[in-house]
Design an enzyme around this catalytic site. Structure first.
Site, PDB file in Angstrom:
ATOM      1  N   CYS A   1       2.086  12.011  -7.914  1.00 10.10           N
ATOM      2  CA  CYS A   1       2.243  10.874  -8.844  1.00 10.10           C
ATOM      3  C   CYS A   1       2.117  11.294 -10.306  1.00 10.10           C
ATOM      4  CB  CYS A   1       1.244   9.777  -8.512  1.00 10.10           C
ATOM      5  SG  CYS A   1       1.489   9.115  -6.861  1.00 10.10           S
TER       6      CYS A   1
ATOM      7  N   HIS B   1       1.622   5.117 -14.405  1.00 11.34           N
ATOM      8  CA  HIS B   1       2.196   5.307 -13.067  1.00 11.34           C
ATOM      9  C   HIS B   1       1.964   4.062 -12.220  1.00 11.34           C
ATOM     10  CE1 HIS B   1       3.079   6.661  -9.131  1.00 11.34           C
ATOM     11  NE2 HIS B   1       1.815   6.632  -8.756  1.00 11.34           N
TER      12      HIS B   1
ATOM     13  N   ASN C   1       5.342   2.129  -4.972  1.00  7.42           N
ATOM     14  CA  ASN C   1       4.954   3.395  -5.596  1.00  7.42           C
ATOM     15  C   ASN C   1       6.055   4.424  -5.331  1.00  7.42           C
ATOM     16  OD1 ASN C   1       3.844   5.838  -6.337  1.00  7.42           O
ATOM     17  ND2 ASN C   1       1.858   5.492  -5.353  1.00  7.42           N
TER      18      ASN C   1
HETATM   19  N1  COA Z   1      -1.822  -4.786   6.208  1.00  4.17           N
HETATM   20  C1  COA Z   1      -2.886  -5.502   6.608  1.00  4.17           C
HETATM   21  N2  COA Z   1      -4.122  -4.985   6.695  1.00  4.17           N
HETATM   22  C2  COA Z   1      -4.288  -3.699   6.338  1.00  4.17           C
HETATM   23  C3  COA Z   1      -3.229  -2.916   5.911  1.00  4.17           C
HETATM   24  C4  COA Z   1      -1.944  -3.484   5.860  1.00  4.17           C
HETATM   25  N3  COA Z   1      -0.849  -2.801   5.447  1.00  4.17           N
HETATM   26  N4  COA Z   1      -3.686  -1.680   5.627  1.00  4.17           N
HETATM   27  C5  COA Z   1      -4.998  -1.685   5.866  1.00  4.17           C
HETATM   28  N5  COA Z   1      -5.377  -2.912   6.301  1.00  4.17           N
HETATM   29  C6  COA Z   1      -6.706  -3.348   6.659  1.00  4.17           C
HETATM   30  C7  COA Z   1      -7.612  -2.187   6.978  1.00  4.17           C
HETATM   31  O1  COA Z   1      -7.491  -1.818   8.325  1.00  4.17           O
HETATM   32  C8  COA Z   1      -8.982  -2.755   6.680  1.00  4.17           C
HETATM   33  O2  COA Z   1      -9.351  -3.587   7.741  1.00  4.17           O
HETATM   34  P1  COA Z   1     -10.921  -3.692   8.197  1.00  4.17           P
HETATM   35  O3  COA Z   1     -11.636  -4.226   6.998  1.00  4.17           O
HETATM   36  O4  COA Z   1     -10.853  -4.637   9.347  1.00  4.17           O
HETATM   37  O5  COA Z   1     -11.288  -2.301   8.545  1.00  4.17           O
HETATM   38  C9  COA Z   1      -8.707  -3.650   5.486  1.00  4.17           C
HETATM   39  O6  COA Z   1      -7.301  -3.954   5.511  1.00  4.17           O
HETATM   40  C10 COA Z   1      -9.044  -2.973   4.158  1.00  4.17           C
HETATM   41  O7  COA Z   1      -8.827  -3.915   3.172  1.00  4.17           O
HETATM   42  P2  COA Z   1      -9.482  -3.816   1.745  1.00  4.17           P
HETATM   43  O8  COA Z   1     -10.854  -3.259   1.828  1.00  4.17           O
HETATM   44  O9  COA Z   1      -9.315  -5.126   1.064  1.00  4.17           O
HETATM   45  O10 COA Z   1      -8.548  -2.733   1.064  1.00  4.17           O
HETATM   46  P3  COA Z   1      -8.594  -2.216  -0.413  1.00  4.17           P
HETATM   47  O11 COA Z   1      -9.076  -3.256  -1.351  1.00  4.17           O
HETATM   48  O12 COA Z   1      -9.268  -0.879  -0.451  1.00  4.17           O
HETATM   49  O13 COA Z   1      -7.050  -1.995  -0.764  1.00  4.17           O
HETATM   50  C11 COA Z   1      -5.459  -0.254  -1.029  1.00  4.17           C
HETATM   51  C12 COA Z   1      -6.357  -1.016  -0.066  1.00  4.17           C
HETATM   52  C13 COA Z   1      -4.789   0.882  -0.284  1.00  4.17           C
HETATM   53  C14 COA Z   1      -4.370  -1.212  -1.560  1.00  4.17           C
HETATM   54  C15 COA Z   1      -6.312   0.268  -2.216  1.00  4.17           C
HETATM   55  O14 COA Z   1      -7.429   0.961  -1.728  1.00  4.17           O
HETATM   56  C16 COA Z   1      -5.558   1.153  -3.152  1.00  4.17           C
HETATM   57  O15 COA Z   1      -4.605   0.739  -3.813  1.00  4.17           O
HETATM   58  N6  COA Z   1      -5.963   2.438  -3.294  1.00  4.17           N
HETATM   59  C17 COA Z   1      -5.329   3.349  -4.198  1.00  4.17           C
HETATM   60  C18 COA Z   1      -4.008   3.701  -3.659  1.00  4.17           C
HETATM   61  C19 COA Z   1      -3.233   4.565  -4.581  1.00  4.17           C
HETATM   62  O16 COA Z   1      -3.244   4.341  -5.766  1.00  4.17           O
HETATM   63  N7  COA Z   1      -2.545   5.547  -4.017  1.00  4.17           N
HETATM   64  C20 COA Z   1      -1.684   6.389  -4.712  1.00  4.17           C
HETATM   65  C21 COA Z   1      -2.399   7.168  -5.736  1.00  4.17           C
HETATM   66  S1  COA Z   1      -1.278   7.664  -6.886  1.00  4.17           S
END
Ligand code: COA
Length: 328
Positions: free
Chosen positions: A113, A255, A285
């Site tokens: 990224c 980004h 992304n």
């Molecule tokens: N649809 C529905 N549920 C999902 C899911 C999806 N696509 N993906 C994961 N879940 C579930 C998980 O299993 C978890 O369930 P559980 O609580 O029963 O275990 C739950 O959703 C997690 O949710 P939450 O804690 O609200 O997630 P989050 O606030 O951490 O958000 C991301 C998740 C990935 C959106 C966030 O962590 C993020 O954006 N991280 C950075 C990603 C990034 O920038 N990546 C690239 C770097 S350049």
């Protein structure tokens, strides 16, 4: 010392639109979950078979046309991608050949990224030293083909999209515009928090029983936490290097990984969101392609004018991060 001026921008996204609800064909997910956590509404996917170099080629053609340059005038091609056509060689040489060039040097940047920000820094150094005068920088990705469509893949799979962006960078003497400063960082201690570990030179993947090919791992919460902190630091460093106040910057292009990361940075600097160019709702992304796609759309909308103060910042797998301050 010459300055590096962006003289042409271009982009290409495949025509196939995949909306959040369409992903329910693959994953147990919902539009509500994806949009509320990331800001993404839809993304583009290629129709297979497809080539990352080809996506880059379409974006490059537009950037070259807008800069009034012919491919033959390029001194260097820099290609940023985490999804090259081949394990090796990189996609830069494939693009070089597609452009009808014979021996123009091409190099690939593998900073995920942060690839475009790293690429700008590399291009800027070649121009400042006088070694090259005209450089094509491309960020292009095809991610829909490596997404893990098993239930475990849903967290990563819903975030990424395909696309390409390109810029032509030219040397300008006595210019008050152009790239002013670049700052780069990496922290390999966190390499495994966001990675595709296979295919790998560490394993004989093709003979391992139960081998699953490519599968991205992401520690979402940890990545998010670091992204907010590092992106904020990178923006601050760009501001400090120029002695700019945040308010006087015309456009921030961060980004596009998650709209909440951009919101957190905006909040930290006390800036309104309209100072930040965002299109993650349309493309998800697109990794190395996200900043040049933003630059292209921002330019097309008239939000980048000669004299505009601009800060670019990125954070990604590695971890890697960095920023660029420039006057358009
Ligand atoms: N649809 C529905 N549920 C999902 C899911 C999806 N696509 N993906 C994961 N879940 C579930 C998980 O299993 C978890 O369930 P559980 O609580 O029963 O275990 C739950 O959703 C997690 O949710 P939450 O804690 O609200 O997630 P989050 O606030 O951490 O958000 C991301 C998740 C990935 C959106 C966030 O962590 C993020 O954006 N991280 C950075 C990603 C990034 O920038 N990546 C690239 C770097 S350049």
């Amino acid at each position: 010392m010459p300055r590096s001026l962006i003289t042409g921008v271009g982009m290409y996204v495949p025509p196939k639109v995949v909306r959040n609800d369409d992903l329910r064909a693959y994953f147990d997910t919902s539009d509500e979950w994806i949009y509320s956590r990331s800001g993404i509404k839809e993304r583009r996917w290629v129709e297979e078979p497809a080539s990352t170099a080809e996506l880059g080629y379409y974006a490059a053609q537009q950037a070259l046309e807008r800069s009034g340059k012919r491919p033959q005038e390029l001194d260097l091609i820099v290609f940023a991608t985490l999804s090259p056509d081949m394990y090796f060689p990189g996609s830069g040489v494939l693009l070089q050949h597609k452009l009808g060039l014979d021996t123009t040097p091409a190099l690939d940047i593998r900073q995920q990224c942060s690839g475009f920000v790293y690429g700008l820094a590399v291009a800027d150094q070649f121009i400042r030293t006088g070694m090259y005068r005209t450089i094509l920088l491309v960020g292009a990705e095809i991610q829909s083909t490596w997404i893990d469509y098993s239930p475990e893949g849903r967290t990563v799979g819903v975030l990424f999209g395909d696309g390409a962006g390109a810029v032509v960078i030219e040397a300008a003497e006595n210019a008050h515009r152009g790239i002013l400063s670049t700052h780069l960082y990496s922290q390999g201690a966190y390499a495994r928090e966001l990675c595709v570990a296979e295919p790998s030179s560490a394993t004989r993947q093709h003979i391992l029983p139960g081998s699953y090919g490519m599968r991205a791992y992401m520690n979402g919460k940890e990545v998010f936490r670091h992204a907010v902190q590092r992106m904020g630091e990178a923006v601050q460093e760009a501001l400090s290097a120029q002695g700019w106040q945040a308010e006087e910057v015309d456009l921030f292009v961060l980004h596009q990984a998650n709209i909440r990361i951009v919101q957190a940075v905006a909040e930290f600097f006390g800036l309104p969101m309209d100072k930040f160019y965002n299109n993650i709702h349309k493309y998800g992304n697109t990794t190395a392609a996200s900043i040049p796609i933003c630059l292209t759309e921002a330019w097309e909308e008239g939000r980048l004018q000669p004299g505009s103060k601009v800060i670019l910042a990125a954070f990604g797998s590695g971890f890697t991060w960095g920023s660029v301050a420039l006057i358009w």
